[in-house]
Structure formats: structure tokens, C-alpha cells
Design an enzyme around this catalytic site. Sequence first.
Site, mmCIF file in Angstrom:
data_model
loop_
_atom_site.group_PDB
_atom_site.id
_atom_site.type_symbol
_atom_site.label_atom_id
_atom_site.label_comp_id
_atom_site.label_asym_id
_atom_site.label_seq_id
_atom_site.Cartn_x
_atom_site.Cartn_y
_atom_site.Cartn_z
ATOM 1 N N LYS A 76 40.075 65.074 3.564
ATOM 2 C CA LYS A 76 40.871 65.483 4.731
ATOM 3 C C LYS A 76 41.859 64.415 5.200
ATOM 4 O O LYS A 76 42.907 64.743 5.736
ATOM 5 C CB LYS A 76 39.949 65.839 5.901
ATOM 6 C CG LYS A 76 39.238 67.162 5.762
ATOM 7 C CD LYS A 76 38.435 67.434 7.039
ATOM 8 C CE LYS A 76 37.604 68.680 6.909
ATOM 9 N NZ LYS A 76 36.845 68.984 8.122
ATOM 10 N N ASP A 112 40.533 72.564 12.553
ATOM 11 C CA ASP A 112 39.183 72.236 13.050
ATOM 12 C C ASP A 112 39.165 72.179 14.576
ATOM 13 O O ASP A 112 38.208 72.625 15.212
ATOM 14 C CB ASP A 112 38.713 70.888 12.480
ATOM 15 C CG ASP A 112 38.167 71.013 11.064
ATOM 16 O OD1 ASP A 112 37.702 72.105 10.687
ATOM 17 O OD2 ASP A 112 38.201 70.007 10.328
#
Length: 280
Positions: A76, A112
Amino acid sequence: MSEARAEWHPDANTTLYGILGHPVRHSLSPAMHNAAFRQQDINAVYLAFDVTDLRDALKGVKALHIKGLSVTIPHKEEIIAHLDHIDPVASRIGAVNTVVNRQGILHGYNTDWIGAVAALEEVTTLQGKKALVLGAGGSARAVCMGLREKHCAIHIANRTRERAERLASECGASWSGLDGVEGLEADILINTTSVGMSPNEDAIPVHPDVLSHVETVMDLVYSPAETRLLREARTRDIAVVSGLRMLLHQAAAQFELWTGRSAPADLMEQALQNGLSQKA
Ligand code: NAP
């Protein structure tokens, strides 16, 4: 609730999507996204790619015209250096979990934080609340971004104190070690550490007494679906939010970025539950 459609076969016009991670074989994202594509009659398929060499993988994404990606551990943060354009919010978080390929230009986003806020707002309001965030890794950064958007007061507690201090200074929070939270007043407690994750299901990131004044507890860990932290909270009549809710909402936001359509969240949740029961 709408049903997934049965008759679909990949053909020469099928569009590819997927998740890049390592390891990735446990991922529930293919189940959710393929169910959504079928239900929306989109000729696309979503696969799991176990990838260690990101640079080569992204060359492949462009060469094969893969239209969208989810990105998971451990890529990520590293992926940011390999993309053509980073959304400002993802850039502030320092992590990308979603890529959109627009005519060969790779755009990075972070859903997220959207997932975390949506999951919490199913059970509580956030505006102006006091939040205690356990952990200071990638997902803590996303959660803190969401909490800041909602004007929450944040305290970050992490095992490695330097990481707590760094993240706290970036988002105007107070901080401590994980051992410095007893007696701390908070409305919401959010575990963003991996403590309690299978197979260490009896582990808990803080002593249960820390829960005594908390109204809501969210655990980002979703395997098991109900962690020991959430069980302890439930026995104290505290509202609980499973990491599965965040997983679902971040995936719904990805689907919307890729397709421009509203995500069939009920169906994706059903696919998530089916995927979990097959793994059990
Ligand atoms: P990460 O960047 O590697 O951060 C891990 C965090 O956990 C750090 O704060 C680390 O503390 C802490 N930690 C690890 N082991 C610990 C231990 N034994 N005792 C105390 N603290 C410990 O990972 P991440 O990307 O933030 O992910 C963290 C968790 O969130 C994972 O379980 C992941 O699956 C989950 N997650 C869920 C969702 C969802 O949609 N539900 C989304 C993203 C992530 P140190 O700094 O001291 O190492």
C-alpha cells in the site's frame, strides 16, 4: 436483496480487475467484486495476484489493460512511487489501496478511510467525539484521516512510541505507548493493530478495563469476525463494529471508483459472508 445472475462467461471483451498483495490467497475481495460485477451485468472479472515485484506487476497491468486494482499488504505504501497520479487524500495518508487505470495512466486512491468512517457511522455519530486509536501503521493513518474529517479529538497509542508520536504530530493528536491508555477518557476505541488476528485469537491489544468508559469499539481485524476485544466490549454492553463492515465499505467505494455505479452493498456483504463460511 437482489440475486447474482448465473449465466455469464468470460469472452474476448471481458475486462480485468484484481488485487495485488503478498500473501493474497486468503483475500475475500474476489468474492465481493465478482458478485457485484455479475449482479450489475458488467462483463468483467476480478482476480487475486500474488505479487512481490511491484514494478514489473504494474508494467503488466498497463500492458494487459487491467482496469482497476485493489492493493493490500505489503504494497500500500510502496506502490505510490510507481503510480502516475495520486489522489491528494491518499497522498496525505501515505497509502494507496485502490488503482484506476484510465487510458494507461494509473491513478491511486485510498478508500480505507471511507470504509472506516462508513462502518463507524452505522452505529454512532462521529462529529466532535473523542477517539482512542490503537496502532500507528498504514490503516491507523487512514482511520485518523477519516476521524479528522469528522472533527474528532484523537489519541494515538502504539507499541512503538516513536511511530505514535510521528503520526500524532501529522494529525494534531495526543499520543502514548499502548501501556499509557488506562484511565484515558474516550467515546470510541478503534483497534488498528493486528493483535487478535487469527491464529492468535485470545490476544487483546489493551487490558479490558480500558473499555469501561467507551461507548463504541471497532476492530479492524476481521479474521476472526468477532475478536476478543469485540467480545469483551459486547459483554459490557458497548456498541461493536467488526472489521468486516469496514472491509465491505472500502470495497463498495472501490467498485464505485472503477465503474461509476453505486455498489450493490447487500449483495457484496452476502458474498463476503459466503466467502468466510467457505474458509471456516
Ligand atoms: P501495519 O502498517 O503493518 O501496522 C501494524 C500495527 O500493528 C502497528 O501499529 C504495529 O505496532 C501493531 N502491532 C503489530 N503487532 C503488534 C503486537 N504484537 N503488539 C502490539 N502492536 C502490534 O498494518 P496495517 O496495514 O495498519 O494493518 C493492521 C491490521 O488492520 C491488520 O490486521 C489488517 O488486516 C487490518 N486491516 C483491516 C482493514 C479492514 O477493511 N477491516 C483494512 C486495513 C487493514 P508497531 O508500530 O509497534 O510495530
